[in-house]
Scaffold this motif. Sequence first.
Motif, mmCIF file in Angstrom:
data_model
loop_
_atom_site.group_PDB
_atom_site.id
_atom_site.type_symbol
_atom_site.label_atom_id
_atom_site.label_comp_id
_atom_site.label_asym_id
_atom_site.label_seq_id
_atom_site.Cartn_x
_atom_site.Cartn_y
_atom_site.Cartn_z
ATOM 1 N N ARG A 147 -8.999 2.066 -5.276
ATOM 2 C CA ARG A 147 -10.045 1.138 -5.689
ATOM 3 C C ARG A 147 -9.541 -0.291 -5.768
ATOM 4 N N PHE A 148 -8.267 -0.480 -5.422
ATOM 5 C CA PHE A 148 -7.673 -1.803 -5.565
ATOM 6 C C PHE A 148 -7.397 -2.422 -4.202
ATOM 7 N N TRP A 189 -5.541 -6.275 -2.474
ATOM 8 C CA TRP A 189 -4.517 -7.268 -2.821
ATOM 9 C C TRP A 189 -5.010 -8.671 -2.540
ATOM 10 N N ASP A 236 -4.170 1.692 -13.953
ATOM 11 C CA ASP A 236 -4.247 2.851 -13.058
ATOM 12 C C ASP A 236 -3.432 2.674 -11.783
ATOM 13 N N LEU A 237 -2.970 1.474 -11.540
ATOM 14 C CA LEU A 237 -2.205 1.217 -10.317
ATOM 15 C C LEU A 237 -0.724 1.346 -10.646
ATOM 16 N N ARG A 238 -0.039 2.235 -9.936
ATOM 17 C CA ARG A 238 1.332 2.574 -10.296
ATOM 18 C C ARG A 238 2.273 2.339 -9.119
ATOM 19 N N TYR A 239 3.514 2.056 -9.457
ATOM 20 C CA TYR A 239 4.575 2.053 -8.444
ATOM 21 C C TYR A 239 4.898 3.499 -8.114
ATOM 22 N N ARG A 240 5.027 3.767 -6.817
ATOM 23 C CA ARG A 240 5.331 5.145 -6.419
ATOM 24 C C ARG A 240 6.792 5.483 -6.694
ATOM 25 N N GLY A 264 6.649 10.159 -4.134
ATOM 26 C CA GLY A 264 5.309 9.711 -3.774
ATOM 27 C C GLY A 264 4.335 9.655 -4.935
ATOM 28 N N VAL A 322 -5.989 7.329 -10.247
ATOM 29 C CA VAL A 322 -7.321 7.900 -10.481
ATOM 30 C C VAL A 322 -7.964 8.285 -9.149
ATOM 31 N N GLY A 336 2.884 8.670 -8.737
ATOM 32 C CA GLY A 336 2.911 7.453 -9.524
ATOM 33 C C GLY A 336 3.847 7.584 -10.714
ATOM 34 N N MET A 380 -0.672 0.060 9.287
ATOM 35 C CA MET A 380 0.425 -0.104 8.329
ATOM 36 C C MET A 380 1.759 -0.043 9.066
ATOM 37 N N SER A 398 2.515 1.938 -3.558
ATOM 38 C CA SER A 398 1.657 1.899 -4.746
ATOM 39 C C SER A 398 0.691 3.061 -4.677
ATOM 40 N N ILE A 399 0.200 3.470 -5.813
ATOM 41 C CA ILE A 399 -0.790 4.554 -5.826
ATOM 42 C C ILE A 399 -1.789 4.312 -6.955
ATOM 43 N N ASP A 400 -3.053 4.471 -6.630
ATOM 44 C CA ASP A 400 -4.115 4.462 -7.630
ATOM 45 C C ASP A 400 -4.205 5.894 -8.157
ATOM 46 N N THR A 403 -1.552 -9.991 -6.061
ATOM 47 C CA THR A 403 -2.275 -9.630 -7.275
ATOM 48 C C THR A 403 -3.252 -8.525 -6.919
ATOM 49 N N ALA A 404 -3.274 -7.490 -7.720
ATOM 50 C CA ALA A 404 -4.202 -6.385 -7.453
ATOM 51 C C ALA A 404 -5.532 -6.678 -8.117
ATOM 52 N N ASP A 413 0.832 -1.209 0.000
ATOM 53 C CA ASP A 413 0.000 0.000 0.000
ATOM 54 C C ASP A 413 0.866 1.259 0.000
ATOM 55 N N ARG A 442 -1.512 -5.109 -16.490
ATOM 56 C CA ARG A 442 -2.461 -5.763 -15.592
ATOM 57 C C ARG A 442 -3.464 -4.786 -14.976
ATOM 58 N N THR A 443 -2.952 -3.696 -14.422
ATOM 59 C CA THR A 443 -3.807 -2.708 -13.762
ATOM 60 C C THR A 443 -3.289 -1.317 -14.136
#
Lengths: 215, 217
Positions: free
Chosen positions: A90-91, A93, B160-164, B168, A84, B170, B1, A80-82, A209-210, A77, B157-158
């Motif tokens: 919205r994802f 794991w 919109d999901l990015r490695y930071r 910080g 949008v 994406g 976290m 990673s960054i969504d 897996t996301a 978490d 795969r995804t």
Amino acid sequence: MGPVIEALFETPVIVDSLPDAAALNAGLLSAIRARRASHPAGVTRSNQLGWHSDIDMLDWGGAAARALVEHVVGVADEHSIDIVSPDAPRFAWLPEMWANISPRGASNQFHCHAGAFWSAVYYVDDGYAGSSDRRLGGELIIEDPRMPMLLMEGPDLRFRPRPDSTIAEPEQLFRPASGRLLMFPGWLRHGVKPYLGGRERVSIAINLTAFRRPA
Amino acid sequence: MPAASTSRAVGLFATPVIAESWPEAARFNQALRAAIVERRASDPGVSLSNILGWQSGNDMTRWGGDAARALSDYVTRRADGITFDKGQTDPARRFAWSAEMWANVSERGASNQTHSHPGAYWSAVYYVDDGYGGSDDPALGGQLVFLDPRFPMVRMRTPDLRYRRPDGSGDHHEVWMRPAEGRIVIFPSWLSHSVRPFEGPGTRISIAINLVTGLVA
């Protein structure tokens, strides 16, 4: 304007240490040894020699396994960054988790984890028994995703954007250490050099897996 | 976290792009412009990645005069500085470069399709005139665009999901750089790149250089 050196399109490798590794490792070790005793055949994937459990360790690994996955999900978490919806991602794991026991001579062929966004390896016991002797091998090797294109035009040439830049080889080696967690993109090709320590190495792999949460 | 405070990201396998001002720009830009304008009058040019615009043959070191040689020499020396030869055992024997050089003239609407330069090691572009007429309006387009060499795998795969990244944010699979008069940009020849449609009021004049490597005997 002096030279501006842009370092573009880097691939992240996350390095972390588990805060309560000693207690955690004791619980993980006993669960893994019990599972090997009851399921000695294991499975064969990229591992050469060694025992590889099924990928359902979350079901049989007990509280220690759940704590490790919880930690790994937190790290995922964090890194990673969504894009949008950064404040309400919205994802979620979906973890898969398995254990590896590697005797002297064991290795892993180069492979990647298709479908996973993050792949993690956690070292319960590096097997080195405190030795820093590099001849014991067993390093995780991560291959530059631009290979072999990177070297096609000049096999001996390397980028050195600044006079003091570290010369980056296309294979990066990470020496395992008990209690250490490494995470990297699931598509990143990696392997393990032959391990030549005297004690069995015990490690755990986790794929995240996301998936898109139902709205 | 619980991990938030202890984990750290190491950025591996960066692709270097070097951007700098040519110290001799003021001295040589007029001569470069004159040589290119003259060449265009007599040479129909070639059509490769360019959409509209004029592109010369890649023999500009032969017709570009002292100014072209000075630019080529500078980029070649920079390439020496940013390249390490791990196979060099004799200090007197190392890799050398041969330069291919061509000119581009782009009027409004011109662009370049995504391409790379197989056979070369370093590629460079130099802007004699960015064509923006002093404006910094991004709507004038004409940016140099680099494409992530891991694309599309990094997005499959995804998306919109990015490695930071360390700040910080994406990661992006495209990096855009706005040209500026007198600027040199050097990058690995295998790196896919393109030029967005140029909508500036002036005429853009740029020079491209490919450095091909070979061992000195």
